[in-house]
Design a protein around this motif. Sequence first.
Motif, PDB file in Angstrom:
ATOM      1  N   ASP A  48       0.702  -0.980  -0.021  1.00 53.62           N
ATOM      2  CA  ASP A  48       0.171   0.405   0.145  1.00 53.62           C
ATOM      3  C   ASP A  48       1.544   1.105   0.187  1.00 53.62           C
ATOM      4  O   ASP A  48       0.255   2.619   0.028  1.00 53.62           O
ATOM      5  N   GLN A 163      -6.907   1.730  -1.962  1.00 51.50           N
ATOM      6  CA  GLN A 163      -5.425   0.906  -3.444  1.00 51.50           C
ATOM      7  C   GLN A 163      -3.842   0.326  -2.799  1.00 51.50           C
ATOM      8  O   GLN A 163      -3.322   0.798  -1.997  1.00 51.50           O
ATOM      9  N   LYS A 181      -2.006  -3.451 -10.025  1.00 44.67           N
ATOM     10  CA  LYS A 181      -2.503  -2.550  -9.318  1.00 44.67           C
ATOM     11  C   LYS A 181      -4.126  -2.893  -8.808  1.00 44.67           C
ATOM     12  O   LYS A 181      -4.730  -3.471 -10.096  1.00 44.67           O
ATOM     13  N   THR A 183      -8.179  -2.405  -6.585  1.00 47.13           N
ATOM     14  CA  THR A 183      -8.305  -1.191  -5.913  1.00 47.13           C
ATOM     15  C   THR A 183      -9.660  -1.664  -5.076  1.00 47.13           C
ATOM     16  O   THR A 183     -10.121  -2.974  -5.255  1.00 47.13           O
TER      17      THR A 183
END
Length: 195
Positions: A48, A163, A181, A183
């Motif tokens: 993170d 994120q 990546k 979310t």
Amino acid sequence: MLRVMFRLGCASMLLIAMCQSALAAEVTLLVSDAGGKPVADAVVAFYDGKTPAINPNAAGKIVQKNKMFNPKVTIVQTGTSINFPNEDTVRHHVYSFSPAKKFELKLYAGVPTNPVPFEQAGVVTLGCNIHDSMVGYIYVVDTPFFAKTDDKGKTVLKLNDGQYSYQAWLPGQNKPGVEQKITIEGATEVKITLP
């Protein structure tokens, strides 16, 4: 008065920690190979960018039994020290030439005097100079968010919403796959395909 303030401060920190863990979402990770077959012992690490990565007092062990490293795949945070007890009736000579950690525990039985510290993130491949069939792996991560898949290619992590980036690795690979990546918003299922 100071003692009361200290107790209130500790109670507040405990309450914050409890609230944060209560907010953590369950993230289910499903790892498979290119053919769709579940992959056991795959390592997945989430980052993170703000949570402290080093755990300087952590300790672990990898047992040598039946001329194997047990477990075959171990995940630790940077700063962890690992001991290598030998439970076999024969002596072993444990070593690694990996860039993340080079070390050697010359021919020994029982428990070595000093554990080996792992200060750098990366893949560490273990071998035994006496028994060529002995191979093990240590995946050193600089994050507290990591897990290893079971024999069904599945594992679960608790992560707060936000994120993240993540990497996945299979035993035998020299480095993890390309960083992805993601979310996290509540309970999430992440499917990862590795070559």
